[in-house]
Motif scaffolding. Structure first.
Motif, PDB file in Angstrom:
ATOM      1  N   ALA A 142      -5.469  -4.910   1.956  1.00  0.00           N
ATOM      2  CA  ALA A 142      -6.662  -4.226   1.439  1.00  0.00           C
ATOM      3  C   ALA A 142      -6.995  -4.787   0.066  1.00  0.00           C
ATOM      4  CB  ALA A 142      -6.440  -2.722   1.365  1.00  0.00           C
TER       5      ALA A 142
ATOM      6  N   ARG B 272      -8.260  -3.634  -3.489  1.00  0.00           N
ATOM      7  CA  ARG B 272      -8.422  -2.441  -4.318  1.00  0.00           C
ATOM      8  C   ARG B 272      -9.604  -2.632  -5.258  1.00  0.00           C
ATOM      9  NH1 ARG B 272      -2.423  -2.345  -4.725  1.00  0.00           N
ATOM     10  NH2 ARG B 272      -1.683  -0.511  -3.587  1.00  0.00           N
TER      11      ARG B 272
ATOM     12  N   LEU C  59       0.839  -1.201   0.000  1.00  0.00           N
ATOM     13  CA  LEU C  59       0.000   0.000   0.000  1.00  0.00           C
ATOM     14  C   LEU C  59       0.867   1.241   0.000  1.00  0.00           C
ATOM     15  CD1 LEU C  59      -2.639  -1.100   2.687  1.00  0.00           C
ATOM     16  CD2 LEU C  59      -2.945  -1.068   0.201  1.00  0.00           C
ATOM     17  N   SER C  60       0.423   2.257  -0.723  1.00  0.00           N
ATOM     18  CA  SER C  60       1.146   3.521  -0.735  1.00  0.00           C
ATOM     19  C   SER C  60       0.919   4.245   0.590  1.00  0.00           C
ATOM     20  CB  SER C  60       0.677   4.392  -1.896  1.00  0.00           C
ATOM     21  OG  SER C  60      -0.685   4.772  -1.703  1.00  0.00           O
TER      22      SER C  60
ATOM     23  N   GLU D  16      -2.527   5.647   0.883  1.00  0.00           N
ATOM     24  CA  GLU D  16      -3.518   4.588   1.102  1.00  0.00           C
ATOM     25  C   GLU D  16      -3.494   4.122   2.552  1.00  0.00           C
ATOM     26  OE1 GLU D  16      -2.311   1.805  -1.879  1.00  0.00           O
ATOM     27  OE2 GLU D  16      -3.946   2.353  -3.218  1.00  0.00           O
ATOM     28  N   ARG D  17      -2.286   3.965   3.113  1.00  0.00           N
ATOM     29  CA  ARG D  17      -2.189   3.539   4.516  1.00  0.00           C
ATOM     30  C   ARG D  17      -2.777   4.595   5.445  1.00  0.00           C
ATOM     31  NH1 ARG D  17       2.937   1.447   2.916  1.00  0.00           N
ATOM     32  NH2 ARG D  17       3.973   3.319   3.668  1.00  0.00           N
TER      33      ARG D  17
ATOM     34  N   LEU E 166     -11.270   1.363  -1.603  1.00  0.00           N
ATOM     35  CA  LEU E 166     -10.178   0.644  -0.953  1.00  0.00           C
ATOM     36  C   LEU E 166     -10.759  -0.049   0.271  1.00  0.00           C
ATOM     37  CD1 LEU E 166      -7.101   0.281  -1.353  1.00  0.00           C
ATOM     38  CD2 LEU E 166      -6.778   2.140   0.294  1.00  0.00           C
TER      39      LEU E 166
END
Length: 812
Positions: free
Chosen positions: A39, A41, A15-16, A19-20, A48
């Protein structure tokens, strides 16, 4: 939805950072338990779905689209308790609404039906009849809450094994797609999406019960592709094929399907198009509560451990054994007599040394003999008066047997004497919630509505019994359809409230709206207003739909049918107005109607959308009932503040604008901006809602603060023509009004066209800058305007303005 169809699973390390951060905020704010392990996507960036490990299991958190739509938010808030009410059946653990998004926490399943291959080990264990039956139970649970799944397909059916090794299906993401307009639109535009949507949903129509049955047909097609439907009976395969029919009315009903797959008898339709009654199960009798001198007995929903009877005689043996009772209560003969030691009774069987099996045989033979004598007429009539208490027990046992041949005798006695004991038994049994075979118990409950039950005559009660028991005693439709227009309107509403809206019911065309107007309270008022919309009889679709709503049927398809004619906005508005008495009297109906209006299309839906467009005054916090009242031209004032009335000055309906103006004029604080209100409520008001609201609030603010707000307001470049009309209207105010000064300055810097009439009005304005504006636009070379300048030169009080007039006159 299928995992492969919406994206991929990403571990935490994949995860980027954004995103986190987003997932961490979501889990914290929604108070999720467990550890984030990854997660899923979705097809769009906002979709998400965190995977959380908690207590040995992995859970998925699903969110609805982040759309800033107050109407949709209210719809989501109304949907949540419906889903949570059946959470165990549809696999939901928890849910809530967070930042205008609905979130659902459910188990994470590694296998869905669409991803199982033909040789998957789980398919060896799969029993198609049980799978369809369990899905039907989940669908029925959703529908019982007034909710629809909307997108049943193979990718939304999870599969797992229970402790016994049986395959258990579970519907995933109930109601999520149909609650997300943007995502639903994407599905409609894609070939893959359209293939999994019911035709009516793909065409933009709202979902209904028939939509979910289409999805069940898609699941059946997946099973058919693997050859699994060969295990079903031909009738079961045929009914599943009908589920996938393109037209909703060509699909089977829930009752037909449950009759085939849930071990219930398939019930024939009843007279006159009445919805067929639910099939009851023959179970043991248990003691219940005394109502008058009739003893109502609840059924025990238990299945027999032995195989189904192979003949009519064997079924009679079983039912005869169930009818054994002592002198005090009706008890379960089957369960009692299956014990090793028979139950002690007045007959004192243990002292005779009779074994349990012999005892069962003797009792069965004795009761069969009594039944044969009874049916042959050798025993006195059911209500001959020989022993009233005993006869009541006989009627109760016969009625509770769920055997049509026994129940028919009670039904005939009830119809023959609507005030007699048999009629009391039938009515009380239905009101107690018992469902008997070939009995339309729902119609009885609706017909005996407390609002009018006391007004029913003996003939009305007889009609209720004839309609409810017509299948049981084989009454032809014509026998009960003739003369219906003379029946109590409450009975007619109950009848219409059980009819299928898509079928023709011409025999109801003789029932006029004038007859239905005599109903008490909100019911009569609703039909009275319905007549003003041009509806003439109970056979008209809006009348049938209103009857359903009066009977508590708030399903979306009913409201959609009621508002289906959107070609005439005036008629549609009149139809909505006719619903207001019901909306104010039935909890939850307002939200259902708002959703129905939104989905109906046309001008009414567009007008309702006004409340969600540029909402500056929190219309989302105003009750749906108040919003609907405003939509129908009523302005009752409850829950509304001054800012709401100001906002309503730009509402599309003129009567509402005028009512809002009247309410504002009644406030003492409004004296300062009273001259301007006539301009603000006009159709050609060129201001935005934000400009309108900020102007009125500025005019309401006294002193230097108000002057500063007014000066700032002109920095938003308001429509010059509207400002000119406001300035002309301001001629009725005092010379010190700061708005007139700022308006004249603002217009002086524009090329706004000013009519001769407006110039004349500005020349008499108390504000000097307004008069100067008029002088600057007059042309001394035009005789009429030169005469106006000459007149002003003699009466203008301000020297600077007089000097400007003299220059114009000298230059001609």
């Amino acid at each position: 939805m299928a995992l492969s169809g919406i994206g991929s699973i990403a571990g935490v390390e994949q995860l980027s950072a954004p995103e986190r951060t987003a997932l961490s905020a979501l889990l914290t704010q929604s108070q999720q338990r467990g550890v984030l392990v990854g997660a899923l996507r979705g097809a769009v960036p906002w979709d998400l779905r965190p995977l959380v490990f908690d207590g040995g299991s992995t859970f998925l958190v699903r969110l609805s689209a982040p759309e800033n739509d107050p109407v949709r938010l209210r719809s989501l808030e109304a949907l949540l308790p419906k889903l949570l009410a059946v959470r165990d059946l549809i696999g939901i653990v928890d849910g809530g609404v967070l930042l205008q998004q609905l979130w659902i926490r459910r188990r994470f399943y590694s296998l869905v039906l669409s991803e199982a291959s033909a040789n998957h080990p789980i398919l060896v264990r799969l029993e198609p009849r049980q799978l369809i039956g369990r899905l039907l139970q989940q669908i029925a649970a959703l529908h019982s809450q007034g909710a629809f799944h909307g997108h049943i397909c193979a990718s939304n059916v999870a599969l797992e094994l229970d402790q016994a090794g049986a395959v258990v299906p579970l519907l995933l993401d109930s109601s999520m797609l149909i609650s997300e307009p943007a995502q639903l639109a994407r599905y409609r535009s894609s070939e893959q999406g359209r293939s999994s949507l019911a035709p009516e949903l793909a065409a933009g129509k709202p979902p209904g019960a028939h939509t979910d049955l289409f999805g069940l047909g898609l699941v059946a097609q997946q099973l058919e592709g693997w050859g699994l439907l060969e295990r079903l009976k031909p009738a079961q395969r045929q009914i599943l094929e009908r589920c996938a029919a393109g037209e909703p009315w060509s699909r089977p009903t829930m009752q037909e399907l449950m009759g085939e797959f849930l071990e219930q008898n398939a019930m024939p339709s009843s007279v006159g198009g009445l919805a067929p009654p639910a099939a009851g199960r023959g179970g043991a009798l248990r003691s219940g509560k005394i109502l008058g001198d009739i003893k109502i007995v609840k059924e025990e929903s238990t299945y027999r451990s032995s195989a189904a009877p192979s003949s009519d005689q064997e079924r009679l043996d079983i039912n005869a054994a169930e009818l054994v009772r002592d002198d005090r209560v009706a008890a379960s003969a089957r369960s009692d007599l299956s014990k090793d030691t028979p139950r002690s009774s007045n007959l004192n069987w243990p002292k005779l040394g009779i074994s349990g099996s012999a005892l069962r045989t003797l009792i069965a033979l004795a009761v069969i003999l009594l039944l044969i004598l009874w049916q042959s007429g050798k025993v006195g009539g059911l209500f001959s008066g020989e022993s009233n208490n005993r006869e009541n027990y006989d009627a109760l046992a016969a009625w509770s047997s769920n055997q049509p041949s026994l129940m028919a005798k009670v039904a005939e006695q009830a119809i023959a004497n609507p005030a007699g004991e048999a009629a009391k038994l039938v009515f009380s049994d239905a009101l107690a919630g018992n469902e008997r075979v070939k009995v339309n118990h729902e119609f009885i409950k609706k017909a005996l509505n407390p609002a009018w039950e006391g007004e029913l005559t003996s003939q009305d009660r007889k009609l209720v019994l004839q309609l409810a028991l017509s299948t049981l005693v084989s009454i032809p439709p014509q026998a009960v359809q003739t003369g219906l227009e003379q029946a109590h309107p409450g009975v007619l509403v109950a009848l219409a409230g059980t009819l299928n809206l898509s079928a023709g019911h011409e025999y109801l065309s003789k029932v006029s709206i004038d007859h239905l107007k005599t109903l008490p309270g909100q019911f009569g008022r609703g039909f009275e207003l319905l007549k003003t919309a041009g509806i003439q009889s109970l056979a008209d679709l809006p009348s049938l739909a209103m009857a359903h709503l009066m009977c508590g049927d708030h399903e979306q398809e009913i409201i959609t049918a009621y508002l289906s004619d959107n070609s005439d906005p005036a008629k549609q508005l009149a139809l909505l107005s006719a619903l207001m008495p019901l909306i104010e009297g039935q909890k939850g109906l307002d939200i259902a109607v708002m959703n129905g209006v939104t989905g109906s299309g046309g001008l009414l839906a567009k007008t309702l959308g006004w409340f969600a467009q540029g909402d500056l005054v929190d219309w989302a916090k105003v009750s749906p009932t108040i919003v609907l009242q405003i939509l129908t031209g009523q302005l009752v004032g409850k829950e509304l503040g001054a800012e709401h009335y100001v906002d309503l000055l730009l509402f599309p309906i003129a009567t509402v604008r005028r009512a809002a103006e009247k309410r504002l004029l009644s406030e003492s604080e409004t004296a300062r901006f009273t001259p301007y209100l006539d301009v603000l409520v006009r159709n050609d008001n060129g201001l935005s809602r934000a400009q309108n609201l900020s102007l009125v609030l500025a005019l309401r603010t006294p002193g230097e603060s108000g002057e500063a707000l007014i000066s700032t307001w002109f920095h938003n470049n308001p429509d010059p023509q509207t400002v000119l009309r406001l300035l002309v209207a301001g001629a009725k105010s005092s010379a010190e009004d700061p708005f007139n000064l700022e308006a004249a300055r603002y217009l002086a810097g524009t090329q706004t066209q000013i009519s001769a009439e407006q110039l004349q009005q500005l020349l008499g304005h108390p504000e000097a800058m307004a008069r100067a504006l008029a002088v600057s636009r007059l042309d001394a070379r035009i005789p009429e305007q030169a005469k106006m300048l000459e007149t002003m030169a003699t009466v203008e009080p301000r020297e600077s303005v007089r000097n400007e007039i003299k220059k114009k006159l000298a230059a001609r």
